[in-house]
Each structure stands twice: as C-alpha cells, then as structure tokens.
Scaffold this active site. Structure first.
Site, mmCIF file in Angstrom:
data_model
loop_
_atom_site.group_PDB
_atom_site.id
_atom_site.type_symbol
_atom_site.label_atom_id
_atom_site.label_comp_id
_atom_site.label_asym_id
_atom_site.label_seq_id
_atom_site.Cartn_x
_atom_site.Cartn_y
_atom_site.Cartn_z
ATOM 1 N N ASN A 196 0.853 -1.185 0.000
ATOM 2 C CA ASN A 196 0.000 0.000 0.000
ATOM 3 C C ASN A 196 0.891 1.238 0.000
ATOM 4 O O ASN A 196 1.851 1.319 0.778
ATOM 5 C CB ASN A 196 -0.871 0.020 1.270
ATOM 6 C CG ASN A 196 -1.534 1.381 1.485
ATOM 7 O OD1 ASN A 196 -2.507 1.720 0.813
ATOM 8 N ND2 ASN A 196 -0.994 2.179 2.408
ATOM 9 N N GLU A 197 0.583 2.165 -0.862
ATOM 10 C CA GLU A 197 1.354 3.419 -0.956
ATOM 11 C C GLU A 197 2.854 3.118 -0.843
ATOM 12 O O GLU A 197 3.573 3.669 -0.001
ATOM 13 C CB GLU A 197 0.882 4.441 0.098
ATOM 14 C CG GLU A 197 -0.567 4.842 -0.133
ATOM 15 C CD GLU A 197 -1.049 6.098 0.595
ATOM 16 O OE1 GLU A 197 -0.340 6.576 1.496
ATOM 17 O OE2 GLU A 197 -2.141 6.580 0.252
ATOM 18 N N GLU A 319 -8.675 4.108 -2.150
ATOM 19 C CA GLU A 319 -8.845 5.056 -1.036
ATOM 20 C C GLU A 319 -9.340 6.369 -1.623
ATOM 21 O O GLU A 319 -8.682 6.934 -2.511
ATOM 22 C CB GLU A 319 -7.528 5.287 -0.283
ATOM 23 C CG GLU A 319 -7.094 4.108 0.565
ATOM 24 C CD GLU A 319 -5.880 4.396 1.430
ATOM 25 O OE1 GLU A 319 -5.662 5.560 1.816
ATOM 26 O OE2 GLU A 319 -5.139 3.430 1.708
ATOM 27 N N GLN A 368 -13.103 5.910 5.603
ATOM 28 C CA GLN A 368 -13.118 4.492 5.904
ATOM 29 C C GLN A 368 -14.495 4.143 6.463
ATOM 30 O O GLN A 368 -15.298 5.035 6.707
ATOM 31 C CB GLN A 368 -12.025 4.138 6.891
ATOM 32 C CG GLN A 368 -10.635 4.521 6.377
ATOM 33 C CD GLN A 368 -9.493 3.899 7.199
ATOM 34 O OE1 GLN A 368 -9.676 3.149 8.126
ATOM 35 N NE2 GLN A 368 -8.278 4.278 6.825
HETATM 36 O O1 AHR Z 1 -6.850 6.294 5.085
HETATM 37 C C1 AHR Z 1 -5.810 6.817 5.855
HETATM 38 C C2 AHR Z 1 -4.446 6.650 5.208
HETATM 39 O O2 AHR Z 1 -4.367 7.409 4.043
HETATM 40 C C3 AHR Z 1 -4.061 5.259 4.752
HETATM 41 O O3 AHR Z 1 -3.566 4.489 5.780
HETATM 42 C C4 AHR Z 1 -3.009 5.529 3.744
HETATM 43 O O4 AHR Z 1 -2.920 4.525 2.762
HETATM 44 C C5 AHR Z 1 -3.385 6.882 3.183
HETATM 45 O O5 AHR Z 1 -2.314 7.743 3.135
#
Ligand code: AHR
Length: 522
Positions: A196-197, A319, A368
């Site tokens: 992730n990222e 996201e 989220q």
């Molecule tokens: O959603 C919060 C954060 O935002 C996540 O953990 C990350 O992937 C993004 O930078």
C-alpha cells in the site's frame, strides 16, 4: 468585498441571473443506447477498514464479552447498518498499517498474540485480537468480498505467500495451522493488494524498484485449490502519473489491477480545515477538488490505455473521500472527523464520476467504514450514528451492478477561490447519473447550490418511462448539519414528492443542497 460576496458575484455572473433569483434551471439528457453493456461494478461501492483509531476496535469489533450487543464480537448495530448498504467488498488491514502488519501475530489463541505499536496512527498499542479469522468471518457475515492488503514494506515474500496459503489452501502446513486455529474450510480470497502506498508509508520506494518487487511477490502468491487471486499493484496518489506509467510499462502483464488514492483534502502541509465549520467559498472549493478526480482518473486511464488497450487491467480507487482536521478533543493520529451534508455532496459527486468510467474503474473503497475520515458510521460506547455519507450510499444501492445510462448535464457553474491555490475551481451546480437494472431506471440528481432551488429538466428520450415507483431525498436545513450522538437523525433520507413526468420529460424541483434518487418504470 468579503469572500462570500465575491463568490456570490461570480456565481451570478456565470449563471446569468439576477440577485433575486431563488431558483435556476438545469437540463439533463439521458442517452438510452440499448447497446450499452457497461455495468457499474458493485465493487464501486467498496469499503475500507484499517487498524486506525477506532475503526476496527470499537467501530466494528467489540469482542464477544462486550456488554455492547454483538454477534461473535461484531457490533450488531454496525453489522445491520452495513448489511443495508449491500457492501460488496471490504479492504483490510490498511492503509499504512498493512505494511507494518505481520499476520502471524493475529492468529491463534488471543492470549498468545503479541502486542505491537501502531506507529502510523498515534502510537496506539495494538493487541492483535482482531486478525485474519476475525476479518474473514466478518466478510462472510456481511456477504462481501475480502480485499487483503499485503505487507511489502516491512514483510517478506515468504510471509505474504504463506498468508495466501493459510487463507485459501485445502491442505498443507498453513492449512493445518488454520485448522488448528479453528477454521476447517479455506476462505475465498479474490482481491490481493501487493503493498500500500509503496511510494510513501509502504516503503518509500521508487517506481522501478517497486515494479520488480510486485512481479516477484506475484510469482509466490499462488492460486490454491480453485481460488483465483486478482493481484493489485500499489498505485499512485493523485497526480503521480509517472508511477502509473512505470508500473504499466514494467508490470502490466503481471497485474489484474492497479490502485489510485485520491483524497478531497484542502492541504497536506497545513490545516486541512474543519469538517463542520466552513464558509461558502471553502464549501465550493471542496466540491471542486472532489470533482477533479474525473480529470485525474482520465489521465491515469489514458496512460493505462497505452500499455493495456484491451482494458484488461482495472483501475481501483481503493482510497478516496474527504480528509479534514481531526475533531477537537479526539486522539491525535486517529483521524476521527464529523460528517456533514457537505460530505454527502462529495460522496454523491464522486460516485457520479466513477459511474462514467465503467470500462476502467472496477472498484473503489471509501476511506473508511467507521470512525475514520469520511465514515459510514460513527460510534461512541454503545451508541452509533449513520452519517450523511451513509445515506448517499444507501440511496445509491440500486446502481450496484446496473447498466449505466450516460447522462449529459447542462447547468450553471460557480468559481471558488482558495488561498491555497492560484487556480480557482469551477464547479457545476448540478450533477446527474443514471442506470438500469431489471426494467427499473434509477436516476440520482444533485443540486450543490447552497441557496437556490434547481428546476431540473430530465429528457428521458426513448426510455419510455411512465411511473415513479420510488423517490427519496437527502438534504438538511443547513449544509453544516450532521448527525451526532443525541441528535442521530438530523440528516436523513425522506420521501420526495417534487418529481413529475410529462411525456418524455421528467421535471424535478430540487431544494438547495439536496440529493435525490428516483426509480422509474414503464
Ligand atoms: O486512510 C488513511 C491513510 O491514508 C491510509 O492508511 C493511507 O494509505 C493513506 O495515506
């Protein structure tokens, strides 16, 4: 002239109206191409649950011994609320948390599970009581696809490969361990995120390096016993087109999807602004920033077209959503924010954009699901409130899996200035999306104007629709309104009676700052 007046005058100029105007007109043309087969993938309505703040602990999970009503540890109120949304997919365990998460710490007897520091999110100590079994069982309870985010940043290929084996294999050492831990049958796992990222919290990598890693991880994450993985590369954020270009050039053949993160955020370096206290200028600027996702998706998709002209690889916006300052008095790093009617607007406008890219965007995950950023639900002890964003997702359920009907809109625009950006944002005052499933046409309309009613004229063309079978509206007395403990129903869905059909025209009188969904049949 103050900011609001300058905004108001721009608005009047672009709309060509007198200052006394209480309403404006917008027109929508529905293009009923019978040959359109593009489906709005249900996964566009995906959720995201990270070990962050009280998203998991307190939000979804209270444990079986909690006095809060629960089913095997999952809060009943939240389960019921999410079932109404027909959640198609849930991403877990992060986010940034994923690349520090070691799955072995979260299986087996709870008393033996080691604790860890959640370094990304406030240094909170995590007891690992919610792990693989708890997540996969939750997905089964909700009837949704699990989307696992694997640790590439601080993990190993072996660790991720064994996690896949643990979850999906019928037999073998990992399956034996799973069985010892109480789960006989493998779970189903389709979506696997490889990091992730990875350009940031997930390892601070350069795209060439990550492309090689993605290919390497892909080799060892196997398909066991009829389970087929859909492998998703960690993608770009916002305007990082070079990341997408490099990944597509070097690893398109090995991937099924590539992700994209896009937050409606005022600033990454200074205050992001209050979730509840904002002026008209900030309101329209926020909507403009949200709508820019259309251009961002288009540009990433155009790059993908070069390396994948048959559009086999999906773009997963895994996201997205609003990101404001944390609520005063809440724990730093837990990203708890309130959710007003402005957030509902961002949700509706974003979903309308995603519906336009059915050929490429096949999953999105709002950030989220509970108590973090643009949540569906907020919880406090045994109380839960449904946010205005939740209600947009509820009103949009009929679009899941439906055939998209392209909607072309013509309306006034407003220009929003921002002290942050020299480039003002131009925001259309109205938005529309439509789809058809099982003979029912669903039309969702948005009037973002803070003050004026919108007289929306929808040309139904050859759709031959005669009856409105359901009509709902989400609005609020004030754009700043939100639902809170003690006033949980301030912003909620109501029946709507402002729509009429005359021949092949649908007229909808939409109040200021409102979202309407209509269902029509022949
Ligand atoms: O959603 C919060 C954060 O935002 C996540 O953990 C990350 O992937 C993004 O930078």
């Amino acid at each position: 002239m103050n900011k609001f007046l300058s905004l108001a005058s721009t608005l009047l100029l672009t709309a060509g109206l007198s200052s006394a105007a209480k309403s404006y007109t917008a027109s929508v043309v529905l293009e009923n191409n019978q040959f359109t087969t593009d489906t709005i993938m249900p996964e566009i309505y995906g959720q995201f649950a990270e070990h962050l703040g009280t998203c998991i602990y307190g939000g979804l999970w209270v444990g079986p011994d909690s006095p809060i009503a629960n089913t095997d540890g999952y809060r009943n109120d939240v389960l019921n609320a999410l079932r109404e949304l027909k959640v198609p997919v849930m991403r877990w365990p992060g986010g940034c948390f994923a690349d520090e998460y070691h799955w072995m710490d979260g299986v087996g007897p709870k008393e033996n599970r080691p604790r860890m520091v959640n370094n990304n999110w406030g240094g909170t100590v995590e007891d690992n009581s919610f792990g693989t079994h708890e997540f996969f069982n939750l997905c089964e309870l909700l009837g949704c696809e699990p989307y696992l985010s694997g640790n590439v940043g601080s993990g190993t290929v072996e660790e991720l490969a064994k996690w896949v084996e643990y979850i999906t294999a019928e037999d073998g050492p990992m399956a034996t361990l799973r069985k010892q831990n109480g789960r006989e049958k493998p779970w189903h796992l389709k979506y696997l995120g490889v990091g992730n990222e990875s350009w940031g919290c997930g390892g601070d990598m350069l795209p060439d390096y990550y492309a090689d890693l993605f290919r390497r991880y892909g080799v060892y994450c196997r398909n066991y016993d009829g389970n087929h993985l859909f492998k998703i590369a960690s993608g770009a954020s916002d305007y990082d087109y070079n990341w997408t270009e490099t990944l597509m050039k070097k690893a398109a053949r090995q991937m099924n999807g590539i992700s994209l993160h896009y937050y409606t955020c005022y600033s990454w370096s200074k205050s992001k602004g209050s979730a509840t206290d904002f002026d008209a200028d900030r309101y329209y600027w926020t909507l403009g920033k949200c709508l820019e996702i259309e251009d961002v998706v288009k540009r990433h998709a155009t790059i993908m077209d070069v390396y994948d002209p048959s559009k086999r690889v999906a773009l997963m916006v895994d996201e997205w959503g609003t990101w404001f300052d944390e609520e005063p008095g809440t724990i730093k790093g837990h990203l708890y924010q309130q959710n007003t009617m402005r957030d509902a607007m961002v949700a509706a406008l974003s979903l309308n954009v995603f519906h336009k890219f059915t050929d490429r965007v096949r999953m999105t995950n709002i950030a989220q699901v509970a108590n973090v950023l643009q949540s569906m639900v907020l919880t406090k002890g045994d109380q839960m409130v449904l946010t205005p964003t939740y209600y947009v997702f509820k009103m949009y359920v009929p679009h899941q899996g439906a055939r998209v009907i392209p909607a072309h809109i013509d309306c006034a625009t407003v220009k929003a200035e921002s002290e942050r950006s020299s480039r003002p944002r131009t925001v259309p005052m109205a938005s529309a999306t439509a789809s058809e499933k099982d003979g029912i046409v669903t039309i969702s309309l948005t009037n973002v104007d803070l003050d004026r009613e919108c007289d929306m004229q929808v040309a139904l063309g050859s759709l031959d629709l005669k009856k409105i079978v359901k009509a709902e509206i989400l609005t609020a007395a004030d754009i700043h309104d939100y639902n809170d403990f003690g006033q949980p129903e301030k912003v909620t869905i109501k029946n709507f009676n402002g729509a009429t059909i005359k021949g092949s025209n649908l007229n909808v009188k939409m109040p200021a700052h409102s979202i309407v969904t209509l269902q029509l049949t022949k």
